[in-house]
Design a protein around this motif. Structure first.
Motif, PDB file in Angstrom:
ATOM      1  N   LYS A  96      49.374 -36.138   6.701  1.00 48.50           N
ATOM      2  CA  LYS A  96      50.532 -35.502   6.058  1.00 48.50           C
ATOM      3  C   LYS A  96      51.117 -36.353   4.931  1.00 48.50           C
ATOM      4  O   LYS A  96      51.643 -35.816   3.959  1.00 48.50           O
ATOM      5  N   VAL A  97      51.052 -37.669   5.081  1.00 43.74           N
ATOM      6  CA  VAL A  97      51.792 -38.525   4.146  1.00 43.74           C
ATOM      7  C   VAL A  97      50.907 -39.284   3.162  1.00 43.74           C
ATOM      8  O   VAL A  97      51.402 -39.798   2.157  1.00 43.74           O
ATOM      9  N   PHE A  98      49.606 -39.392   3.432  1.00 46.40           N
ATOM     10  CA  PHE A  98      48.711 -40.114   2.535  1.00 46.40           C
ATOM     11  C   PHE A  98      48.501 -39.335   1.231  1.00 46.40           C
ATOM     12  O   PHE A  98      48.544 -38.097   1.226  1.00 46.40           O
ATOM     13  N   PRO A  99      48.230 -40.036   0.135  1.00 45.83           N
ATOM     14  CA  PRO A  99      47.760 -39.346  -1.070  1.00 45.83           C
ATOM     15  C   PRO A  99      46.456 -38.608  -0.754  1.00 45.83           C
ATOM     16  O   PRO A  99      45.704 -39.025   0.137  1.00 45.83           O
ATOM     17  N   PRO A 100      46.163 -37.503  -1.439  1.00 51.21           N
ATOM     18  CA  PRO A 100      44.911 -36.780  -1.175  1.00 51.21           C
ATOM     19  C   PRO A 100      43.695 -37.696  -1.306  1.00 51.21           C
ATOM     20  O   PRO A 100      43.687 -38.646  -2.103  1.00 51.21           O
ATOM     21  N   SER A 101      42.689 -37.417  -0.518  1.00 49.70           N
ATOM     22  CA  SER A 101      41.459 -38.191  -0.567  1.00 49.70           C
ATOM     23  C   SER A 101      40.877 -38.184  -1.971  1.00 49.70           C
ATOM     24  O   SER A 101      40.968 -37.191  -2.701  1.00 49.70           O
ATOM     25  N   ASN A 102      40.316 -39.337  -2.366  1.00 52.92           N
ATOM     26  CA  ASN A 102      39.664 -39.488  -3.677  1.00 52.92           C
ATOM     27  C   ASN A 102      40.617 -39.249  -4.842  1.00 52.92           C
ATOM     28  O   ASN A 102      40.227 -38.712  -5.879  1.00 52.92           O
ATOM     29  N   SER A 103      41.873 -39.680  -4.682  1.00 54.29           N
ATOM     30  CA  SER A 103      42.830 -39.604  -5.784  1.00 54.29           C
ATOM     31  C   SER A 103      42.575 -40.741  -6.763  1.00 54.29           C
ATOM     32  O   SER A 103      42.308 -41.880  -6.360  1.00 54.29           O
ATOM     33  N   LEU A 104      42.690 -40.457  -8.028  1.00 56.67           N
ATOM     34  CA  LEU A 104      42.420 -41.453  -9.050  1.00 56.67           C
ATOM     35  C   LEU A 104      43.428 -42.594  -8.975  1.00 56.67           C
ATOM     36  O   LEU A 104      44.640 -42.376  -8.996  1.00 56.67           O
ATOM     37  N   GLY A 105      42.918 -43.818  -8.880  1.00 57.36           N
ATOM     38  CA  GLY A 105      43.755 -45.006  -8.960  1.00 57.36           C
ATOM     39  C   GLY A 105      44.526 -45.364  -7.708  1.00 57.36           C
ATOM     40  O   GLY A 105      45.341 -46.292  -7.724  1.00 57.36           O
ATOM     41  N   VAL A 106      44.287 -44.679  -6.608  1.00 56.23           N
ATOM     42  CA  VAL A 106      45.034 -44.953  -5.377  1.00 56.23           C
ATOM     43  C   VAL A 106      44.395 -46.106  -4.621  1.00 56.23           C
ATOM     44  O   VAL A 106      43.170 -46.151  -4.443  1.00 56.23           O
ATOM     45  N   SER A 107      45.237 -47.042  -4.152  1.00 55.43           N
ATOM     46  CA  SER A 107      44.781 -48.180  -3.355  1.00 55.43           C
ATOM     47  C   SER A 107      45.604 -48.251  -2.071  1.00 55.43           C
ATOM     48  O   SER A 107      46.823 -48.041  -2.093  1.00 55.43           O
ATOM     49  N   ILE A 108      44.937 -48.550  -0.976  1.00 52.98           N
ATOM     50  CA  ILE A 108      45.589 -48.635   0.330  1.00 52.98           C
ATOM     51  C   ILE A 108      45.244 -49.967   0.973  1.00 52.98           C
ATOM     52  O   ILE A 108      44.103 -50.433   0.901  1.00 52.98           O
ATOM     53  N   LEU A 109      46.233 -50.594   1.604  1.00 52.29           N
ATOM     54  CA  LEU A 109      46.022 -51.813   2.376  1.00 52.29           C
ATOM     55  C   LEU A 109      46.275 -51.516   3.837  1.00 52.29           C
ATOM     56  O   LEU A 109      47.371 -51.080   4.214  1.00 52.29           O
ATOM     57  N   ASP A 110      45.283 -51.740   4.675  1.00 52.37           N
ATOM     58  CA  ASP A 110      45.435 -51.626   6.118  1.00 52.37           C
ATOM     59  C   ASP A 110      45.624 -53.035   6.675  1.00 52.37           C
ATOM     60  O   ASP A 110      44.668 -53.787   6.842  1.00 52.37           O
ATOM     61  N   MET A 111      46.857 -53.383   6.938  1.00 50.70           N
ATOM     62  CA  MET A 111      47.215 -54.738   7.369  1.00 50.70           C
ATOM     63  C   MET A 111      47.003 -54.885   8.874  1.00 50.70           C
ATOM     64  O   MET A 111      47.241 -53.942   9.628  1.00 50.70           O
ATOM     65  N   CYS A 112      46.573 -56.049   9.290  1.00 50.09           N
ATOM     66  CA  CYS A 112      46.240 -56.302  10.699  1.00 50.09           C
ATOM     67  C   CYS A 112      45.193 -55.300  11.154  1.00 50.09           C
ATOM     68  O   CYS A 112      45.266 -54.730  12.251  1.00 50.09           O
ATOM     69  N   SER A 113      44.193 -55.109  10.341  1.00 52.65           N
ATOM     70  CA  SER A 113      43.170 -54.106  10.566  1.00 52.65           C
ATOM     71  C   SER A 113      42.101 -54.621  11.526  1.00 52.65           C
ATOM     72  O   SER A 113      42.067 -55.797  11.885  1.00 52.65           O
ATOM     73  N   SER A 114      41.215 -53.708  11.933  1.00 52.26           N
ATOM     74  CA  SER A 114      40.120 -54.069  12.824  1.00 52.26           C
ATOM     75  C   SER A 114      38.913 -53.190  12.506  1.00 52.26           C
ATOM     76  O   SER A 114      38.668 -52.875  11.349  1.00 52.26           O
ATOM     77  N   TRP A 115      38.195 -52.746  13.516  1.00 52.46           N
ATOM     78  CA  TRP A 115      36.972 -51.973  13.289  1.00 52.46           C
ATOM     79  C   TRP A 115      37.250 -50.500  13.059  1.00 52.46           C
ATOM     80  O   TRP A 115      36.356 -49.742  12.702  1.00 52.46           O
ATOM     81  N   VAL A 116      38.504 -50.075  13.252  1.00 48.03           N
ATOM     82  CA  VAL A 116      38.883 -48.680  13.026  1.00 48.03           C
ATOM     83  C   VAL A 116      40.317 -48.655  12.505  1.00 48.03           C
ATOM     84  O   VAL A 116      41.144 -49.464  12.919  1.00 48.03           O
ATOM     85  N   SER A 117      40.576 -47.750  11.568  1.00 44.78           N
ATOM     86  CA  SER A 117      41.911 -47.665  10.963  1.00 44.78           C
ATOM     87  C   SER A 117      42.654 -46.389  11.325  1.00 44.78           C
ATOM     88  O   SER A 117      43.819 -46.240  10.962  1.00 44.78           O
TER      89      SER A 117
END
Length: 312
Positions: free
Chosen positions: A143-164
Motif C-alpha cells: 500500500k505504501v511503497f512506490p510502484p514496482s520499477n519506478s524510475l529513480g527509486v531507492s530503498i534501504l532495508d535496514m537490519c536486513s537478512s535473507w528475506v525482506s
C-alpha cells in the motif's frame, strides 16, 4: 507455517508487577504515583546494573507522567487513559514530548553485552514472526511503497537478512540490504546490493545525503543501542518526503534487546520508537499503526512510521 526463531518477551520477570512485563497491549491498573514510588524504593534498595533486572514493570508512560509532575517538564500524555482503539494506534496521538531526550545510557544496555558479531555469526534462515504477521506486513508495504520499477527509486532495508517481506515480484533499480550476516544477505532475492555493518558499533550509514525514498526495518529496532544516532543518519540519507517504516512484534532475541524495550509493553514500544523520530529531528510527527491480522491467534504486528520533512 514459517519457523520462528525469536521468542515472545517472557512473562514473570518483573521485580514489581504493577503492569504486564510481556509485550502485550495491556494498560497499567496502578497509578503513576504508585509505580513511581515502587521504582524509587527499588532504586534505593537495589544497586545492580539495570541490564540484570530487566522487566521492572510499571508503565513507561506513567513513569514519565510522574516525572513531569515532579520536575515541571512536559511529558507523554497519550497513554494512561482508557482507549477504544488499539493502544498502539493511540500512543502517538496528542503527544507532548519532554524537552530533552528522556532516556539514559542504561536504558540501552542488554542482558548479553557480548559482541553482536558473535551472536549473528551463524546464519539463521528462519523467520521471526509467523506467516499471518508476515502477510500483514507485506500487504502494508504494497500500500505504501512506490510502484514496482519506478524510475529513480531507492530503498534501504535496514537490519536486513535473507528475506525482506516485500511484495512478490517487487523490484526497484536499487534495493540495499544492511545487516549483520553476509550469508543471509547474499540469499535475499530482492536486494540489488548489500552492506555488512554493525550499527551498534558504527551507526554512521555509508550513503550519500538524500539517497533513499524508503527505509524499512523489520522487528529489529529493539536491538539498536545507539538509536538516536541511527535515526539522525536515516534523516540525512532519506530524500525529502522519504518514508521510514519501523515494524515490530512481541518477539525478540530477549538477551539482545535493549532494557527499556524488554521492561515495557507494545504501546510503550510505539512511544519509544516515536521518540527516536522526534528527537532525531528532520522528521514529521511519527504515527503508529496496528496491522495485526488475527489478534490473539497470530503474532501481533505494529508499525511506527514518519516521513522526512520536505525542504521549504
Amino acid at each position: 507455517m514459517a519457523l520462528r526463531f525469536a521468542v515472545p518477551l517472557p512473562r514473570n520477570l518483573p521485580i514489581f508487577t504493577s503492569s504486564c512485563s510481556c509485550s502485550c497491549s495491556c494498560s497499567s491498573s496502578v497509578s503513576a504515583l504508585s509505580i513511581s514510588a515502587k521504582l524509587q524504593r527499588w532504586s534505593r534498595e537495589i544497586k545492580a546494573p539495570r541490564r540484570f533486572v530487566l522487566g521492572i514493570g510499571g508503565s513507561f508512560l506513567a513513569q514519565f507522567m510522574n516525572m513531569a509532575s515532579t520536575s515541571g517538564g512536559k511529558a507523554f500524555l497519550a497513554s494512561a487513559r482508557q482507549q477504544s482503539a488499539s493502544p498502539v494506534e493511540e500512543a502517538l496521538k496528542n503527544v507532548e514530548w519532554p524537552e530533552q531526550f528522556p532516556f539514559k545510557e542504561e536504558d540501552f544496555q542488554r542482558f548479553d553485552e557480548s559482541a553482536d558479531s558473535i551472536f549473528y555469526e551463524a546464519p539463521r534462515f528462519v523467520t521471526h514472526i509467523d506467516d499471518p504477521a508476515i502477510a500483514a506486513l507485506t500487504k502494508y508495504y504494497a500500500k505504501v511503497f512506490p510502484p514496482s520499477n519506478s524510475l529513480g527509486v531507492s530503498i534501504l532495508d535496514m537490519c536486513s537478512s535473507w528475506v525482506s517481506h516485500f511484495p512478490a515480484g517487487y523490484k526497484q533499480e536499487r534495493i540495499v540490504g544492511m545487516g549483520m550476516n553476509e550469508e543471509e544477505l547474499k540469499r535475499n532475492p530482492v536486494l540489488t546490493e548489500y552492506v555488512v555493518q554493525d550499527l551498534n558499533v558504527n551507526p554512521k550509514l555509508p550513503f550519500e545525503d538524500n539517497s533513499f525514498d524508503v527505509i524499512t526495518n523489520v522487528v529489529s529496532v529493539d536491538y539498536l543501542t545507539k538509536p538516536l544516532d541511527v535515526f539522525k543518519e536515516m534523516s540525512r540519507i532519506l530524500k525529502p518526503g522519504g518514508l521510514a517504516i519501523m515494524s515490530f512484534s512481541n518477539r525478540c532475541f530477549f538477551t539482545k534487546a535493549i532494557s527499556i524495550w524488554t521492561s515495557t509493553g507494545d504501546a510503550d514500544h510505539a512511544l519509544i520508537v516515536g521518540s527516536y523520530f522526534h528527537y532525531a529531528g528532520g522528521f514529521e510527527p511519527p504515527q503508529a499503526a496496528n496491522i495485526s491480522p488475527n489478534p490473539g491467534r497470530s503474532d501481533p504486528m505494529y508499525i511506527v512510521y514518519s516521513r522526512k520533512v520536505k525542504s521549504v
